[in-house]
Design a protein around this motif. Sequence first.
Motif, PDB file in Angstrom:
ATOM      1  N   ALA A   1      63.403  26.802  38.563  1.00  0.00           N
ATOM      2  CA  ALA A   1      63.142  27.522  39.810  1.00  0.00           C
ATOM      3  C   ALA A   1      63.222  29.032  39.590  1.00  0.00           C
ATOM      4  O   ALA A   1      62.374  29.785  40.089  1.00  0.00           O
ATOM      5  CB  ALA A   1      64.151  27.091  40.877  1.00  0.00           C
ATOM      6  N   ILE A   2      64.220  29.466  38.831  1.00  0.00           N
ATOM      7  CA  ILE A   2      64.361  30.895  38.556  1.00  0.00           C
ATOM      8  C   ILE A   2      63.131  31.430  37.833  1.00  0.00           C
ATOM      9  O   ILE A   2      62.576  32.483  38.193  1.00  0.00           O
ATOM     10  CB  ILE A   2      65.633  31.163  37.722  1.00  0.00           C
ATOM     11  N   GLN A   3      62.684  30.701  36.813  1.00  0.00           N
ATOM     12  CA  GLN A   3      61.515  31.151  36.062  1.00  0.00           C
ATOM     13  C   GLN A   3      60.271  31.197  36.950  1.00  0.00           C
ATOM     14  O   GLN A   3      59.485  32.153  36.896  1.00  0.00           O
ATOM     15  CB  GLN A   3      61.282  30.226  34.862  1.00  0.00           C
ATOM     16  N   GLY A   4      60.096  30.161  37.762  1.00  0.00           N
ATOM     17  CA  GLY A   4      58.929  30.122  38.638  1.00  0.00           C
ATOM     18  C   GLY A   4      58.938  31.263  39.647  1.00  0.00           C
ATOM     19  O   GLY A   4      57.916  31.935  39.864  1.00  0.00           O
ATOM     20  N   VAL A   5      60.092  31.501  40.260  1.00  0.00           N
ATOM     21  CA  VAL A   5      60.208  32.557  41.273  1.00  0.00           C
ATOM     22  C   VAL A   5      60.008  33.935  40.658  1.00  0.00           C
ATOM     23  O   VAL A   5      59.269  34.775  41.202  1.00  0.00           O
ATOM     24  CB  VAL A   5      61.578  32.477  41.977  1.00  0.00           C
ATOM     25  N   VAL A   6      60.646  34.191  39.496  1.00  0.00           N
ATOM     26  CA  VAL A   6      60.520  35.498  38.850  1.00  0.00           C
ATOM     27  C   VAL A   6      59.076  35.761  38.449  1.00  0.00           C
ATOM     28  O   VAL A   6      58.541  36.863  38.668  1.00  0.00           O
ATOM     29  CB  VAL A   6      61.447  35.582  37.616  1.00  0.00           C
ATOM     30  N   VAL A   7      58.421  34.758  37.869  1.00  0.00           N
ATOM     31  CA  VAL A   7      57.023  34.937  37.460  1.00  0.00           C
ATOM     32  C   VAL A   7      56.122  35.139  38.682  1.00  0.00           C
ATOM     33  O   VAL A   7      55.239  36.001  38.689  1.00  0.00           O
ATOM     34  CB  VAL A   7      56.543  33.735  36.626  1.00  0.00           C
ATOM     35  N   TYR A   8      56.356  34.379  39.735  1.00  0.00           N
ATOM     36  CA  TYR A   8      55.543  34.506  40.964  1.00  0.00           C
ATOM     37  C   TYR A   8      55.648  35.928  41.534  1.00  0.00           C
ATOM     38  O   TYR A   8      54.645  36.558  41.858  1.00  0.00           O
ATOM     39  CB  TYR A   8      56.012  33.491  41.999  1.00  0.00           C
ATOM     40  N   ILE A   9      56.879  36.433  41.629  1.00  0.00           N
ATOM     41  CA  ILE A   9      57.084  37.785  42.159  1.00  0.00           C
ATOM     42  C   ILE A   9      56.466  38.834  41.233  1.00  0.00           C
ATOM     43  O   ILE A   9      55.816  39.793  41.690  1.00  0.00           O
ATOM     44  CB  ILE A   9      58.589  38.064  42.336  1.00  0.00           C
ATOM     45  N   ALA A  10      56.651  38.649  39.912  1.00  0.00           N
ATOM     46  CA  ALA A  10      56.110  39.609  38.954  1.00  0.00           C
ATOM     47  C   ALA A  10      54.587  39.675  39.031  1.00  0.00           C
ATOM     48  O   ALA A  10      53.994  40.765  38.981  1.00  0.00           O
ATOM     49  CB  ALA A  10      56.557  39.240  37.544  1.00  0.00           C
ATOM     50  N   VAL A  11      53.938  38.514  39.145  1.00  0.00           N
ATOM     51  CA  VAL A  11      52.470  38.482  39.231  1.00  0.00           C
ATOM     52  C   VAL A  11      51.995  39.136  40.523  1.00  0.00           C
ATOM     53  O   VAL A  11      51.008  39.887  40.540  1.00  0.00           O
ATOM     54  CB  VAL A  11      51.957  37.030  39.118  1.00  0.00           C
ATOM     55  N   ARG A  12      52.702  38.877  41.620  1.00  0.00           N
ATOM     56  CA  ARG A  12      52.323  39.479  42.907  1.00  0.00           C
ATOM     57  C   ARG A  12      52.486  40.998  42.874  1.00  0.00           C
ATOM     58  O   ARG A  12      51.678  41.737  43.456  1.00  0.00           O
ATOM     59  CB  ARG A  12      53.177  38.888  44.036  1.00  0.00           C
ATOM     60  N   VAL A  13      53.507  41.464  42.190  1.00  0.00           N
ATOM     61  CA  VAL A  13      53.795  42.905  42.172  1.00  0.00           C
ATOM     62  C   VAL A  13      52.996  43.631  41.093  1.00  0.00           C
ATOM     63  O   VAL A  13      52.448  44.721  41.326  1.00  0.00           O
ATOM     64  CB  VAL A  13      55.306  43.153  41.964  1.00  0.00           C
ATOM     65  N   LEU A  14      52.915  43.031  39.901  1.00  0.00           N
ATOM     66  CA  LEU A  14      52.312  43.715  38.755  1.00  0.00           C
ATOM     67  C   LEU A  14      50.889  43.298  38.450  1.00  0.00           C
ATOM     68  O   LEU A  14      50.200  43.959  37.666  1.00  0.00           O
ATOM     69  CB  LEU A  14      53.176  43.477  37.507  1.00  0.00           C
ATOM     70  N   GLY A  15      50.458  42.178  39.030  1.00  0.00           N
ATOM     71  CA  GLY A  15      49.125  41.680  38.747  1.00  0.00           C
ATOM     72  C   GLY A  15      49.130  40.594  37.689  1.00  0.00           C
ATOM     73  O   GLY A  15      50.169  40.271  37.113  1.00  0.00           O
ATOM     74  N   GLU A  16      47.933  40.057  37.429  1.00  0.00           N
ATOM     75  CA  GLU A  16      47.823  38.950  36.474  1.00  0.00           C
ATOM     76  C   GLU A  16      48.177  39.365  35.052  1.00  0.00           C
ATOM     77  O   GLU A  16      48.682  38.571  34.281  1.00  0.00           O
ATOM     78  CB  GLU A  16      46.395  38.379  36.497  1.00  0.00           C
TER      79      GLU A  16
END
Length: 386
Positions: free
Chosen positions: A325-340
């Motif tokens: 869950a931590i990995q999924g949430v961190v990656v989701y937020i990072a992609v939303r903020v920083l892009g693909e």
Amino acid sequence: MKIVIIIPTYNEKSNVKKMIPVLENDVFPKVTNHSMSLLVVDDNSPDGTADIVREFMKKWSSIELLTGEKKGLGAAYVRGMKYAMEKMNADAVMEFDSDFQHDPHDIPRLIRAMDSNADYVIGSRYIKEGSIPKEWGLDRKILSVFGNLFTRVVWLDFSVHDMTSGFKLTKTAFLKQINLDRLLSKNFAYKMQIMHDVIQLKAKVVEVPIVFYEREQGKSKINVNDQFESFYVVLRLAVYDRKRFIQFLFVGGTGFILQFITVYLVIFLGLKQFVAAMIGGEVAILWNFFANNKWTFKDAQAIKEKGSLFQRLVKFNFASLASIAIQGVVVYIAVRVLGEKIKILGLSLHTSIAILFPTIILLVIPMNYVIYNRFIWKTHRLKKNV
């Protein structure tokens, strides 16, 4: 409770002649709630130390003498501890010097600390109201302070202030769980390992401040070889303590490689990056379970518990859901903020790949190690014998 004071001797005739009457006449009578005994462990002293002890044995029945070959301070203490436990039925043993560097009048103070529910009491020179001899030269003071600090830092244990004290009271319930035949040192460093193992056994440790005096007669028997051996024992025990963690890191590292490959393959198939991160996390978890089960934690008690491998795997997965869950949430937020994709050192990388590494190092690995030790393989129940 029966408490046995163990005094190792080699050519301590003059000191023993003074110390034993002090103990029998002044100290033991002050301890009214315990049975006090004295065990002198003499390494066949050529100066007749044992003969002096035998004379005192005629006067006081609480004294026993154990003789043997000279094999080092640690070997003498181990011989005495075994004898005290097996022949004298000791409930607690005290390590004590005959040369008056330890004040015999401090003995009741250590006993009172044990009466207050302590399992392991240390006469400490490095806490408030404790001290080392003013007569010591600067070099010896520095060596003593550095050796103690070195041990605390290497073991990452700052709860105990005096790691090298030779004045200690230990409940035999803990000593009996230590393999005294496999100590790394037969000399001064024996005390380091016993302290290490007692702490590992979760004994309640209490420090009592003491003033450590210069010897009244004779000279210190510690030499350069003993000092280097002490450093070796401290380092060896530190490596042993971290052996499981090193194995855990190796398994985790190979698991990360599998996770890295899986994430790229899933992204290549067209799925979202946070989905790829979670699938890669599950692949890593499966690898971690089987590799740690067979290697890292193979000695843990939970392995022997009833239940199929599948049941334990399900339990492991549920315990590891937090890391996925931590990995999924961190990656989701990072992609939303920083892009693909993001650029690092001129390279264009998928955001999920770039963010996974610090996430795993800083969050997932420490959390998983705690979970595995405390809930899956329960290594905190194991008795650690080096």
